[in-house]
Structures are given as structure tokens and as C-alpha cells.
Design an enzyme around this catalytic site. Structure first.
Site, short mmCIF file in Angstrom:
data_model
loop_
_atom_site.label_atom_id
_atom_site.label_comp_id
_atom_site.label_asym_id
_atom_site.label_seq_id
_atom_site.Cartn_x
_atom_site.Cartn_y
_atom_site.Cartn_z
N ARG A 9 14.07 -19.43 -46.12
CA ARG A 9 14.23 -18.18 -46.85
C ARG A 9 15.54 -18.23 -47.65
O ARG A 9 16.54 -18.78 -47.18
CB ARG A 9 14.29 -17.05 -45.82
CG ARG A 9 14.39 -15.65 -46.39
CD ARG A 9 13.16 -15.24 -47.11
NE ARG A 9 13.07 -13.81 -47.31
CZ ARG A 9 12.23 -13.26 -48.17
NH1 ARG A 9 11.43 -14.01 -48.92
NH2 ARG A 9 12.15 -11.96 -48.30
N THR B 248 3.62 -14.63 -54.76
CA THR B 248 3.90 -15.56 -53.68
C THR B 248 2.70 -16.48 -53.60
O THR B 248 1.71 -16.25 -54.27
CB THR B 248 4.07 -14.73 -52.38
OG1 THR B 248 5.17 -13.86 -52.54
CG2 THR B 248 4.30 -15.57 -51.15
N THR C 23 7.65 -18.21 -51.96
CA THR C 23 7.70 -17.11 -52.92
C THR C 23 8.90 -17.19 -53.86
O THR C 23 9.94 -17.73 -53.51
CB THR C 23 7.74 -15.75 -52.17
OG1 THR C 23 7.67 -14.68 -53.11
CG2 THR C 23 8.98 -15.59 -51.33
N ASN D 98 9.23 -14.11 -55.16
CA ASN D 98 9.13 -12.65 -55.04
C ASN D 98 8.28 -12.10 -56.17
O ASN D 98 7.07 -12.04 -56.05
CB ASN D 98 10.49 -11.97 -54.95
CG ASN D 98 10.33 -10.55 -54.41
OD1 ASN D 98 9.33 -10.26 -53.76
ND2 ASN D 98 11.26 -9.67 -54.68
N ASP E 229 14.20 -7.91 -51.91
CA ASP E 229 13.60 -7.74 -50.59
C ASP E 229 14.59 -7.15 -49.58
O ASP E 229 14.21 -6.77 -48.47
CB ASP E 229 13.06 -9.08 -50.05
CG ASP E 229 11.59 -9.28 -50.45
OD1 ASP E 229 10.98 -8.34 -50.96
OD2 ASP E 229 11.08 -10.39 -50.25
N SER F 110 11.37 -10.51 -44.95
CA SER F 110 10.15 -10.92 -45.65
C SER F 110 8.93 -10.36 -44.92
O SER F 110 9.02 -9.93 -43.77
CB SER F 110 10.08 -12.45 -45.67
OG SER F 110 8.84 -12.89 -46.13
N SER F 111 7.80 -10.36 -45.61
CA SER F 111 6.53 -10.03 -44.95
C SER F 111 5.64 -11.26 -44.82
O SER F 111 4.50 -11.14 -44.36
CB SER F 111 5.77 -8.98 -45.77
OG SER F 111 6.50 -7.81 -45.85
N GLY G 56 1.09 -11.36 -51.34
CA GLY G 56 0.70 -9.94 -51.43
C GLY G 56 1.77 -8.97 -50.96
O GLY G 56 1.47 -7.81 -50.68
N GLY G 57 3.03 -9.41 -50.83
CA GLY G 57 4.09 -8.49 -50.42
C GLY G 57 3.75 -7.83 -49.10
O GLY G 57 3.34 -8.49 -48.14
O1 DON Z 1 9.01 -12.28 -48.76
C1 DON Z 1 8.27 -11.36 -49.03
O2 DON Z 1 7.69 -10.70 -48.21
C2 DON Z 1 7.99 -11.08 -50.50
N1 DON Z 1 9.03 -11.60 -51.31
C3 DON Z 1 6.66 -11.64 -50.82
C4 DON Z 1 6.21 -11.31 -52.19
C5 DON Z 1 4.79 -11.61 -52.35
O3 DON Z 1 4.04 -11.82 -51.46
C6 DON Z 1 4.31 -11.55 -53.70
N2 DON Z 1 2.92 -11.96 -53.75
N3 DON Z 1 2.00 -11.87 -54.35
#
Ligand code: DON
Length: 579
Positions: A110, A384, A402, A404, A426, A455-456, A476-477
């Protein structure tokens, strides 16, 4: 000799029949048609990623005798060339590894806040958030982790020489690759941004016109950077010329990352989060991702309900899932952050006893997130990518990386040819105060120098009887976790096949905003009315996630790439099955 051939053919046929005649299939066929979505199966190794070039490069590494981690390194670097919206060397991610012997490890790469970062760096003198500062431009970037992470994974588990694994990416950057319609559309969408971010010109023709589908994208600067990494490992990125170019870029744009930040960056090995669900074992991402903790918390709550004895996507099931998600996301925002900076009550959050306590608050009506919420969490962007890999020995890798947002901070490091992340967003940019989406952040995830942002991402492996059963993950955040939940439920509780589970429309709840987001065809009209009657606020949204799934049965592994995007599942000595 001939007789042996016939028997092997029969054997393969019987094994494939077991896949094809999955008892749940006829049920799910009534629910969702997935003609054309392919799963590929093999005993020799499977790679599933969001880019066909990356998948094929990974397969070639397996064919050359590399293991799953070798292939993962190549897939990671090729994604930085052929999937520029999210694939990266200027971002970060997480890799979950399970060896054929059953040993799990988790590589945390990360991004980190630069040492010059501080808690209020995105606020003006009145304490108000400065619009977009944490999302776009040089100040939005954390110190990238991907190169260090891939190198660490290779150092511990790799078998082929590092350079051989990076070379395919060097070649694709140098010699170019053909862009498809989706990528051409995405580059076309960058034309206005190019005025402020001249580095994005690399995604256009020399005369500034957009690249058309079928054109090749050449990235000579990126090829040089990747060559330095191929020859010198992480030193080719965190020191010397690349570090110099990043630090010059930061100085030009008022960013904070220094050469010292880069020299100091280290990827870490952590213990993954683990939990049990109806006789299956779930292994996933520990903090600084909320992915595994929130996933296990949700699954622990869900285990108390006989979901599989209900109709698939019935109101009882959907309501139960939403309520469990609400409670786990509340904890996410309250307790989770970088474990090197904050104490997290992990064993309590992931215990069955705690799940039982949370379940006791769930009724047949909608709970109110507002009432339940004390500290809240910021929204996350959606760009991501995930890849899942298994080799012929059974070594398995689940990786999510990612930048982001799409194209990260939009800053391309001049002379080095790669995009930097906008991962600083984030963090909770202003703990306790709603952001523009009405979401709030917790102080556990406040900015501190050298801290990793929450993060997710949830790269996950599910085992059964100690053998790998599922390898999965998605971008997908905030929706990453709920997509993984939905896939696991669909397979374990409702017996859906891998293609059905990946294709089925998704829904998502994250506590606040107190809205059930759903793909347009996820809920029937009847289900919508039933949920609304119980007090749920529903909102249709665009497609959720891009799952890359591998399911293992016996000696065969089958891969499915989400039909929502343009990814590819491929296998060594591939057998392709159309449902
Ligand atoms: O780390 C995270 O949770 C976010 N930066 C992830 C972003 C993400 O999944 C974007 N995707 N489509």
C-alpha cells in the site's frame, strides 16, 4: 497408447460434466442468462486479469515453468503497460499468496503518506476542504508501493529470474500494443485533461488527436523505467534515475514525495485475516485494508441465518445481507486504519461472538444508519484492478492493485512515463466532517507522515478441507467488499456456478449514505416494493465491480473474468466451456 488416450479423454469428460451439471445451474439459468461468458479450465494453471495482454503474459510464464507468484509479477508489470487506468507502478496494492503446501502470506505494498504530509494538508485556513486537492495533481499521491511489493513477493516465493518476469512488460511498452474500443474511448475522454496534465499526451497521437481503436500505443519512457526495474529490482525505481525523475516531477507540481520518501519505502509481509463460513475457510486482506476484516465480519453475521433455504434474491436474503453490511461498514469507519499507527480490536471484530451481538440488533425492518453512526468514512474512487492465478502445483495468488481514481492523480512522471496514484484521498481528509458525497471519515484513518491510508481492497482465497476452492477479488472502491460477499454467498449458499456468480447483477450497502445501490436489473419490481416497504432507500447505479474468479474442483481450476469489463481468463492447455 491409444487406449490410454481414450481413458484420459473420458476422465476429462467426466470431470467437466461435474462442472457443467452443477445442480444449481438450472435454478440460476432461470434467473440470469449468461450466454457467451466463458470459463476456461485446466489442470496446469489459470490466470484471470482485466487485460488480455496481462493474462497471456502470465500464462506464458506458467508455460515456461514459472509458479503462480512469478506469473503474478509479470501480470502486475504488464498491467502497468496495457491497463493504464488502474494497472500501475506508480500506485500500490495487496497480494495474498497461498502455497501448494497451504502456507498463507500477505504482501502489503500500500502507498504511504510522504513524510511532509500532515493531518490538515487538504484544508484551507478556515479548516475547509480544498476541492480536489486530495484527488487530482501532485499533492494527491502517496509514495508508490507496487515495485517493492512485487519484488518482495518474488524474493520469497519466485522461481524464475526477476528480469525474465519484468521483460514482457518492457517489450509491450517499447514495441507497443493494440488498443481496443474501450481503451480508445477512455483515452478520448482524457482530451480536456491534457491541458492541465501534459503527461497525458502519451495516450494520444503525436499531433494531439485521440488514438483510434486498432492503433498501437508506444510508451518508450515507461519502457526505460521498466528496464531499470528489470535490471536493478526496486533500486531501479526507488533510487537512481527513476527516483530523481519522480522527485523532479514533485518539485515541478508542488507535490510532497521526496527521494528520501522513495528510498525509505518498504513493502511488508503481514498475516492475512482469516475466518470460517459454513465449513469453508476465508483468507483475505488485513489492515491497512478494511477488506478482509469487513468481509469476515459480514460473513460471521450472515452465518447465523439459513440463507440457502430461502429463494435466491428473495427479500429475506437481500434484507439480511444489507443489514449485516451496514453494521460491518460502521465498524470499518470507526476502528480501521494503518495497524502500524492505530490499535485495532481485530480479534473482537472478527469473532463469532461479536457477530452474534450485532445480529441481535437486526430486525425485519431497515435500521437507521444515521442513528448508528458516530464516526463516518469518506467515499472511495473507482479505478483498481484484480488478478487471480493458480499454477499446476496449486500455488495460488490473489492480487488487487490500484491508482485509486481512473488514471490516478493524472500526473505522468516526466521522462519516466508512468502515472502516479491519487491514493491520499483514501485517508479521512477531514475526520468527522462529511465530504462532498455526504460520507464521513474516522480519526483512525487521519493523515500522518509515513502512514498507509485505509483501503477496501479484498484479494481473497477461500479453502475447503484445507484445499483452495476460490481465488477472487475485484475493483470498485467501497463496493469491493460487498461484491466479494455476494460472490461467496452465491456460490456457497445458493450453489451458483462460477460464471453465474460472476455475472449475476450486484447490489451494495455501506451504512452511509443509507442507500441500497443496485445494478439496474439486480432487483425485481416485487423485491423493490418489498424492500421499500421495510424502509430501504434504493438507488440504481451503473455496473459494480470487475471480478476475476478462479474456482478449483479436484485437480481442475476454472477461471472466469467478469463480463462487465474486457478482461480475460486463460489457462495452460486450456479447455474452454461455454455455459
Ligand atoms: O484502496 C481502495 O480501497 C481504493 N483506492 C480502491 C479504489 C478502487 O477500487 C477503484 N476501482 N475501481
Amino acid at each position: 497408447m491409444k487406449a490410454v488416450h481414450i481413458r484420459i479423454d473420458w476422465l476429462i469428460g467426466i470431470i467437466l460434466l461435474v462442472f457443467i451439471c452443477d445442480p444449481a445451474m438450472s435454478r440460476a439459468d432461470d434467473i440470469y442468462e449468461n450466454e457467451g461468458v466463458q470459463k476456461v479450465c485446466s489442470e496446469k494453471g489459470v490466470v484471470v486479469s482485466a487485460s488480455r495482454y496481462a493474462t497471456k503474459a502470465g500464462i506464458r510464464i506458467l508455460e515456461r515453468g514459472g509458479n503462480a507468484v512469478d506469473a503474478a509479477v509479470t501480470v502486475g508489470f504488464v498491467l502497468s503497460v496495457t491497463y493504464p487506468t488502474a494497472g500501475n507502478i506508480g500506485g500500490g496494492g495487496f497480494m495474498l499468496i497461498r502455497t501448494a503446501e497451504g502456507k498463507n502470506s500477505f504482501v502489503d505494498f500500500r502507498e504511504k503518506a510522504p513524510m511532509a504530509a500532515d493531518r490538515d494538508m487538504y484544508l484551507d485556513s478556515n479548516g475547509e476542504i480544498i476541492k480536489d486537492l486530495s484527488r487530482v495533481g501532485h499533492r494527491a499521491s502517496g509514495v508508490p508501493g507496487t515495485v517493492a511489493g512485487l519484488y518482495l513477493a518474488h524474493k520469497i516465493h519466485g522461481s524464475l529470474p526477476w528480469k525474465e518476469l519484468v521483460d514482457p512488460a518492457v517489450i509491450l511498452a517499447q514495441e507497443g500494443f493494440t488498443i481496443d474500443m474501450e481503451m480508445a474511448k477512455s483515452f478520448y475522454g482524457l482530451r480536456k485533461l491534457r491541458e492541465n496534465f501534459p503527461g497525458l499526451k502519451k495516450f494520444a497521437r503525436d499531433d494531439g488527436k485521440p488514438l483510434r481503436p486498432g492503433y498501437r500505443l508506444f510508451q518508450p519512457d515507461l519502457a526505460s523505467t521498466l528496464r531499470r526495474i528489470a535490471n536493478n529490482g526496486p533500486n531501479g525505481f526507488y533510487t537512481g534515475k527513476t527516483a530523481e525523475l519522480i522527485s523532479e516531477e514533485m518539485k515541478r507540481g508542488g507535490g510532497l514525495i521526496t527521494k528520501e520518501d522513495l528510498n525509505r519505502y518498504q513493502a511488508l509481509i503481514r498475516n492475512p485475516i482469516e475466518g470460517d463460513y459454513r465449513g469453508y475457510h476465508i483468507i483475505s486482506a488485513p489492515p491497512p485494508s478494511s477488506g478482509g476484516t469487513t468481509l469476515i465480519e459480514i460473513m460471521n453475521m450472515l452465518e447465523g441465518y439459513p440463507l440457502g433455504s430461502n429463494e435466491f434474491m428473495s427479500v429475506n436474503v437481500v434484507q439480511t445481507v444489507i443489514e449485516c453490511e451496514r453494521r460491518a461498514y460502521l465498524d470499518r469507519s470507526t476502528y480501521l486504519g494503518d495497524p502500524d499507527f492505530v490499535d485495532i480490536p481485530l480479534s473482537r471484530l472478527t469473532s463469532k461472538k461479536y457477530a452474534e451481538k450485532l445480529r441481535s440488533g437486526i430486525t425485519t425492518k431497515a435500521s437507521s444508519s444515521k442513528k448508528m453512526y458516530k464516526n463516518r468514512v469518506r467515499s472511495e474512487k473507482e479505478e483498481t484492478t484484480h488478478y487471480s492465478i493458480i499454477d499446476s502445483e496449486g500455488n495460488s495468488v490473489s492480487t488487487t492493485t490500484t491508482l485509486n481514481g481512473s488514471y490516478g492523480s493524472k500526473v505522468v512522471v516526466k521522462g519516466a512515463g508512468f502515472l502516479l496514484n491519487n491514493e491520499m484521498d483514501d485517508f479521512s481528509v477531514k475526520p468527522g466532517v462529511p465530504n462532498m458525497y455526504g460520507l464521513l471519515g474516522g480519526s483512525a484513518n487521519a493523515i500522518e507522515p509515513g502512514k498507509r491510508m485505509l483501503s477496501s481492497m479484498a484479494p481473497t482465497i477461500v479453502t475447503h478441507d484445507d484445499k483452495v476452492y476460490l481465488i477472487l477479488g475485484t475493483p470498485g472502491g467501497a463496493t469491493i467488499i460487498t461484491s466479494v460477499v455476494q460472490i461467496i454467498l452465491d456460490i456457497i449458499d445458493f450453489g451458483l456456478s462460477p460464471v453465474e456468480a460472476v455475472s449475476t447483477p450486484r447490489y451494495h450497502h455501506q451504512c452511509l449514505p443509507d442507500i441500497v445501490y443496485h445494478e439496474f436489473d439486480a432487483f425485481t419490481q416485487r423485491l423493490k416494493s418489498e424492500l421499500e416497504e421495510k424502509g430501504y432507500n434504493l438507488k440504481e447505479r451503473s455496473f459494480i465491480g470487475d471480478v476475476q474468479l478462479i474456482m478449483v474442483k479436484g485437480s481442475f481450476a476454472c477461471g472466469v473474468s467478469d463480463p462487465r469489463m474486457e478482461g480475460l481468463a486463460s489457462a495452460v492447455k486450456e479447455i474452454s466451456i461455454k455455459q
